[in-house]
Design an enzyme around this catalytic site. Structure first.
Site, short mmCIF file in Angstrom:
data_model
loop_
_atom_site.label_atom_id
_atom_site.label_comp_id
_atom_site.label_asym_id
_atom_site.label_seq_id
_atom_site.Cartn_x
_atom_site.Cartn_y
_atom_site.Cartn_z
N ASP A 32 -22.33 18.79 -6.86
CA ASP A 32 -21.02 19.22 -7.34
C ASP A 32 -20.90 20.71 -7.08
O ASP A 32 -21.65 21.52 -7.65
CB ASP A 32 -20.89 18.92 -8.85
CG ASP A 32 -19.45 18.98 -9.33
OD1 ASP A 32 -18.58 19.38 -8.54
OD2 ASP A 32 -19.20 18.62 -10.49
N ASP A 76 -15.39 18.27 -3.14
CA ASP A 76 -16.51 19.09 -3.58
C ASP A 76 -17.60 18.32 -4.31
O ASP A 76 -18.43 18.92 -4.99
CB ASP A 76 -15.99 20.21 -4.50
CG ASP A 76 -15.32 19.67 -5.76
OD1 ASP A 76 -14.87 18.51 -5.75
OD2 ASP A 76 -15.25 20.41 -6.76
N GLU A 77 -17.62 17.01 -4.17
CA GLU A 77 -18.54 16.21 -4.98
C GLU A 77 -18.97 14.97 -4.20
O GLU A 77 -18.15 14.32 -3.54
CB GLU A 77 -17.84 15.81 -6.28
CG GLU A 77 -18.70 15.12 -7.29
CD GLU A 77 -17.92 14.78 -8.55
OE1 GLU A 77 -18.53 14.20 -9.46
OE2 GLU A 77 -16.70 15.07 -8.62
#
Length: 466
Positions: free
Chosen positions: A11, A105-106
């Site tokens: 993350d 983003d993960e």
């Protein structure tokens, strides 16, 4: 459940805001808020400095401004964030063929499938190496969680924030989860959490002690049984390498309700153009066109039309969206419009092009100018630097706070703000020291929209601004 912590969850830390701070030296260490800046905008991401004031994602921007009046408020640059995300996802792909992206983003990674880890030591080494590679390649930090299941890996990455790594040894799950709030478990939101609190259950150990039957009685068969398994630390979901896209859509929230029917039709056509752009970029076509209309009273209507076969032709999508609009009452005003395409395929039905041409002749339509739309962030605008939109004077250009510009003399910079016919620009680059600020007329011929510069390497220098 695995006997080794070979599922990794990455993350990125405050991704949008961190990317802006990395790109803008003058903002490093300062509160930064990214999101829609209009009256109905919401926060997409807040830097850790802004979070100290209570600002968080999905908060109304007006509330954020009250909490942190001195923060920098920037419009999102989604193409910039996507380019960084692609760099990060490429690094994850080097670890394993099984990478499951959840957002820009993960992502989850199956380290075992990639042959890079089979025990705690090698998993930790892979995680630390990934964090170093992300910093070196993208110039940003990410937090890593390692565990024997996806649920625990995600919990571990949250514990690692910011810029850390946490490994949960298999066999310690129940001990670790027991004292934590029930809200840490997937699927337990505010409403379910309050329902459990009223039943006397506030921690994960409370759920485990209550037993499956009691949770099923409170929450229903599916949710109750699932929650009991998670409270035991059990999660056998695999890392899925690819998630088939089910639809592509764009939408826009307007600062002022739209009443003019012609303007509403124009906005729908523009959204259809943008939607087709995303559809083609994903390599898909689709056969069901969807129109979303949120009216002045917050009631939301959805209308759809299924074509004879899949298409990625903008004329077909525009005409279908226009037909759907004809059946919607917009008398009281419209605050949000959206256009989507579902029923995706990787081929196009050729005879739909003839339908598009026929529809275009009937409509007598000309070229449609694309307008910016938020992508996955309600109320977050992404306006182009030039072009004031329908009904605005053609002579004045719009400059969005945070967006890139280039000056013929001073080089690369970004917009700090604009108004009363002027735009203020700070000239600096990712690798430079904080730069000088200058103000220009909005129609200065030497000032133009610029492209984002890479965060690592590739700097052009800003000596001209001294």
């Amino acid at each position: 459940m695995r006997t080794a912590p070979t599922i990794l969850h990455l993350d990125m830390d405050a991704f949008f805001a961190a990317a802006e701070q990395a790109a803008k030296p003058s903002l490093r260490g300062k509160p930064v808020v990214v999101g829609g800046l209009g009256p109905r905008g919401v926060v997409a991401t807040a830097s850790y400095e802004a979070r100290r004031f209570g600002v968080h994602s999905a908060m109304p921007m007006a509330q954020a401004r009250r909490l942190a009046p001195n923060a920098a408020y920037l419009v999102p640059r989604f193409s910039f964030y996507r380019s960084i995300s692609e760099q990060v996802m490429e690094l994850l792909g080097r670890l394993s063929p099984l990478v499951e992206p959840l957002s820009l983003d993960e992502a989850f990674v199956d380290l075992e499938a990639g042959g890079v880890a089979d025990d705690s030591r090698t998993a930790r080494e892979a995680g630390e190496r990934l964090r170093r590679d992300i910093l070196a390649t993208a110039g940003l930090t990410g937090s890593v969680g390692l565990a024997g299941s996806k649920m625990l890996a995600k919990i571990a990455s949250e514990e690692a924030k910011p810029d850390g790594l946490v490994l949960i040894e298999p066999g310690t799950e129940r001990e670790l989860l027991g004292p934590k709030s029930v809200r840490i478990l997937p699927g337990v939101g505010p409403a379910t959490g309050e329902h459990l609190r009223r039943a006397g259950m506030t921690t994960v150990s409370d759920l485990a002690e209550a037993g499956e039957d009691e949770l099923v009685r409170l929450l229903g068969r599916a949710h109750g049984a699932s929650l009991y398994r998670m409270a035991q630390g059990y999660d056998d979901r695999p890392v899925v390498a690819e998630r088939d896209a089910k639809s592509v859509s764009v939408e826009d929230t307007f600062d002022v309700d739209l009443h003019d029917r012609v303007r509403i039709r124009t906005e729908v056509e523009r959204l259809a153009e943008r939607c087709v752009g995303r559809l083609r970029a994903s390599g898909h076509s689709g056969r069901t066109i969807v129109l979303k209309v949120r009216r002045f009273d917050f009631s939301t209507l959805t209308r759809s039309e299924t074509l004879r076969g899949p298409t990625d032709d903008p004329l077909v999508v525009r005409e279908a969206a226009g037909r759907l609009l004809e059946g919607v009452d917009t008398t009281g005003g419209v605050r949000l419009l959206g256009v989507g395409v579902s029923g995706l395929a990787d081929y196009t039905q050729e005879d739909l092009f003839a339908q598009a041409a026929e529809g275009a002749r009937g409509a007598g339509g000309g070229a449609v100018e694309e307008v910016p739309v938020a992508e996955g962030v309600p109320g977050a605008e992404e306006p182009a630097a030039a072009g004031a939109g329908a009904g605005a004077g053609a002579a004045e250009r719009r400059w969005a706070p945070g967006h890139d510009v280039r000056h013929a003399v001073y080089g690369a910079g970004w917009v700090q703000g604009s108004g009363v016919g002027r735009v203020t620009v700070r000239f600096e680059e990712p690798g430079s020291s904080p730069g000088r600020v200058r103000t220009f007329l909005v129609d200065d011929p030497e000032l133009e929209a610029g492209e984002p510069l890479p965060l690592v390497g590739g700097g052009e220098g800003t000596a001209a601004v001294a």
